[in-house]
Motif scaffolding. Structure first.
Motif, PDB file in Angstrom:
ATOM      1  N   VAL A   1       0.845  -1.130   0.020  1.00 14.84           N
ATOM      2  CA  VAL A   1      -0.263   0.028   0.060  1.00 14.84           C
ATOM      3  C   VAL A   1       1.074   1.095   0.101  1.00 14.84           C
ATOM      4  N   SER A   2       0.608   2.299  -0.971  1.00 17.65           N
ATOM      5  CA  SER A   2       1.354   3.378  -0.922  1.00 17.65           C
ATOM      6  C   SER A   2       1.382   4.323   0.237  1.00 17.65           C
ATOM      7  N   LEU A   3       2.656   4.690   0.726  1.00 19.93           N
ATOM      8  CA  LEU A   3       2.510   5.466   2.012  1.00 19.93           C
ATOM      9  C   LEU A   3       1.934   6.651   1.830  1.00 19.93           C
ATOM     10  N   ALA A   4       2.049   7.251   0.335  1.00 17.28           N
ATOM     11  CA  ALA A   4       1.358   8.470  -0.050  1.00 17.28           C
ATOM     12  C   ALA A   4      -0.041   8.408  -0.065  1.00 17.28           C
ATOM     13  N   TYR A   5      -0.551   7.409  -0.553  1.00 19.29           N
ATOM     14  CA  TYR A   5      -2.286   6.992  -0.818  1.00 19.29           C
ATOM     15  C   TYR A   5      -2.738   6.986   0.883  1.00 19.29           C
ATOM     16  N   HIS A   6      -1.939   6.154   1.888  1.00 22.04           N
ATOM     17  CA  HIS A   6      -2.354   6.173   3.325  1.00 22.04           C
ATOM     18  C   HIS A   6      -2.547   7.336   3.829  1.00 22.04           C
ATOM     19  N   ASP A   7      -1.611   8.025   3.709  1.00 19.07           N
ATOM     20  CA  ASP A   7      -1.590   9.526   4.357  1.00 19.07           C
ATOM     21  C   ASP A   7      -2.744  10.259   3.788  1.00 19.07           C
ATOM     22  N   ALA A   8      -2.686  10.313   2.318  1.00 17.66           N
ATOM     23  CA  ALA A   8      -4.251  11.001   1.786  1.00 17.66           C
ATOM     24  C   ALA A   8      -5.507  10.519   2.248  1.00 17.66           C
ATOM     25  N   ARG A   9      -5.436   9.326   2.332  1.00 15.47           N
ATOM     26  CA  ARG A   9      -6.823   8.673   2.725  1.00 15.47           C
ATOM     27  C   ARG A   9      -6.939   8.965   4.108  1.00 15.47           C
ATOM     28  N   LEU A  10      -6.136   8.727   4.861  1.00 19.69           N
ATOM     29  CA  LEU A  10      -6.407   9.161   6.544  1.00 19.69           C
ATOM     30  C   LEU A  10      -6.682  10.509   6.646  1.00 19.69           C
ATOM     31  N   SER A  11      -6.203  11.606   5.923  1.00 19.55           N
ATOM     32  CA  SER A  11      -6.419  12.929   5.999  1.00 19.55           C
ATOM     33  C   SER A  11      -7.644  13.328   5.369  1.00 19.55           C
ATOM     34  N   GLY A  12      -8.359  12.734   4.899  1.00 21.98           N
ATOM     35  CA  GLY A  12      -9.311  13.047   3.900  1.00 21.98           C
ATOM     36  C   GLY A  12      -9.381  13.601   2.586  1.00 21.98           C
ATOM     37  N   ALA A  13      -8.044  13.924   2.211  1.00 25.57           N
ATOM     38  CA  ALA A  13      -7.647  14.280   0.725  1.00 25.57           C
ATOM     39  C   ALA A  13      -7.758  13.431  -0.516  1.00 25.57           C
ATOM     40  N   ALA A  14      -7.959  11.954  -0.204  1.00 23.38           N
ATOM     41  CA  ALA A  14      -8.166  11.086  -1.048  1.00 23.38           C
ATOM     42  C   ALA A  14      -9.440  10.599  -0.981  1.00 23.38           C
ATOM     43  N   ASN A  15     -10.179  10.456  -2.205  1.00 19.67           N
ATOM     44  CA  ASN A  15     -11.469   9.696  -2.203  1.00 19.67           C
ATOM     45  C   ASN A  15     -11.246   8.183  -2.390  1.00 19.67           C
ATOM     46  N   PRO A  16     -12.450   7.463  -1.464  1.00 14.25           N
ATOM     47  CA  PRO A  16     -12.063   5.934  -1.551  1.00 14.25           C
ATOM     48  C   PRO A  16     -12.370   5.597  -3.078  1.00 14.25           C
ATOM     49  N   VAL A  17     -11.830   4.593  -3.222  1.00 18.72           N
ATOM     50  CA  VAL A  17     -11.614   3.711  -4.627  1.00 18.72           C
ATOM     51  C   VAL A  17     -12.476   2.545  -4.520  1.00 18.72           C
ATOM     52  N   LEU A  18     -13.927   2.800  -4.858  1.00 20.72           N
ATOM     53  CA  LEU A  18     -14.759   1.550  -4.596  1.00 20.72           C
ATOM     54  C   LEU A  18     -15.271   1.246  -5.969  1.00 20.72           C
ATOM     55  N   GLU A  19     -15.106  -0.029  -6.193  1.00 22.38           N
ATOM     56  CA  GLU A  19     -15.855  -0.441  -7.367  1.00 22.38           C
ATOM     57  C   GLU A  19     -17.258  -0.856  -7.378  1.00 22.38           C
ATOM     58  N   VAL A  20     -17.918  -0.428  -8.371  1.00 19.35           N
ATOM     59  CA  VAL A  20     -19.389  -0.354  -8.100  1.00 19.35           C
ATOM     60  C   VAL A  20     -19.813  -1.149  -9.300  1.00 19.35           C
ATOM     61  N   GLU A  21     -20.589  -2.401  -9.188  1.00 18.62           N
ATOM     62  CA  GLU A  21     -21.020  -2.928 -10.242  1.00 18.62           C
ATOM     63  C   GLU A  21     -22.247  -2.164 -10.749  1.00 18.62           C
ATOM     64  N   PHE A  22     -22.212  -2.212 -12.285  1.00 12.31           N
ATOM     65  CA  PHE A  22     -23.549  -1.586 -12.873  1.00 12.31           C
ATOM     66  C   PHE A  22     -24.026  -2.563 -13.635  1.00 12.31           C
ATOM     67  N   GLU A  23     -25.379  -2.612 -13.264  1.00  7.95           N
ATOM     68  CA  GLU A  23     -26.147  -3.748 -14.156  1.00  7.95           C
ATOM     69  C   GLU A  23     -27.372  -2.829 -14.862  1.00  7.95           C
ATOM     70  N   PRO A  24     -27.451  -2.868 -16.180  1.00  6.19           N
ATOM     71  CA  PRO A  24     -28.691  -1.783 -16.929  1.00  6.19           C
ATOM     72  C   PRO A  24     -29.888  -2.321 -16.430  1.00  6.19           C
ATOM     73  N   ASN A  25     -30.885  -1.553 -16.429  1.00  2.68           N
ATOM     74  CA  ASN A  25     -32.176  -1.736 -16.122  1.00  2.68           C
ATOM     75  C   ASN A  25     -32.920  -2.425 -17.628  1.00  2.68           C
ATOM     76  N   PHE A  26     -32.911  -3.729 -17.673  1.00  2.00           N
ATOM     77  CA  PHE A  26     -33.616  -4.352 -18.673  1.00  2.00           C
ATOM     78  C   PHE A  26     -35.073  -4.230 -18.930  1.00  2.00           C
ATOM     79  N   GLY A  27     -35.789  -3.933 -17.754  1.00  2.00           N
ATOM     80  CA  GLY A  27     -36.984  -3.739 -17.626  1.00  2.00           C
ATOM     81  C   GLY A  27     -37.570  -2.407 -18.339  1.00  2.00           C
ATOM     82  N   ALA A  28     -36.580  -1.530 -18.521  1.00  2.00           N
ATOM     83  CA  ALA A  28     -37.166  -0.418 -19.245  1.00  2.00           C
ATOM     84  C   ALA A  28     -37.041  -0.482 -20.461  1.00  2.00           C
ATOM     85  N   LEU A  29     -36.351  -1.512 -21.305  1.00  2.00           N
ATOM     86  CA  LEU A  29     -36.503  -1.654 -22.681  1.00  2.00           C
ATOM     87  C   LEU A  29     -37.822  -2.020 -23.273  1.00  2.00           C
TER      88      LEU A  29
END
Length: 88
Positions: free
Chosen positions: A60-88
């Motif tokens: 883990v990058s020490l620079a990222y650690h410092d930025a994350r804990l100080s609030g300067a870095a936004n969390p990198v979260l992977e979000v799964e996206f599934e299209p709304n097939f019901g709208a078709l």
């Protein structure tokens, strides 16, 4: 004028490392310093980017650690996206 590593350590109180040590990462995650699987699971679940070293240790990058804990870095979260097939 350039500072030596020793001078930087004296002035800042920290060594010039690029990555967290196993002890630092274990303290952050609250697990054993040799529990690489636990570390990787926690990092994945909390959206922390890391690289895996040759022996399996998550780096883990020490620079990222410092930025994350100080609030300067936004969390990198992977979000799964599934299209709304019901709208078709």
């Amino acid at each position: 004028m350039f500072l030596s590593k020793t001078e930087i350590t004296t002035l800042t109180g920290r060594k010039m490392n690029t990555y967290l040590t196993t002890t630092q990462l274990a303290a952050l995650i609250d697990c054993s310093p040799t529990s690489y699987t636990c570390m990787k699971k926690w990092l994945d679940n909390n959206g922390w980017p890391y690289a895996v070293g040759r022996i399996g240790y998550p780096k883990v990058s020490l620079a990222y650690h410092d930025a994350r804990l100080s609030g300067a870095a936004n969390p990198v979260l992977e979000v799964e996206f599934e299209p709304n097939f019901g709208a078709l």
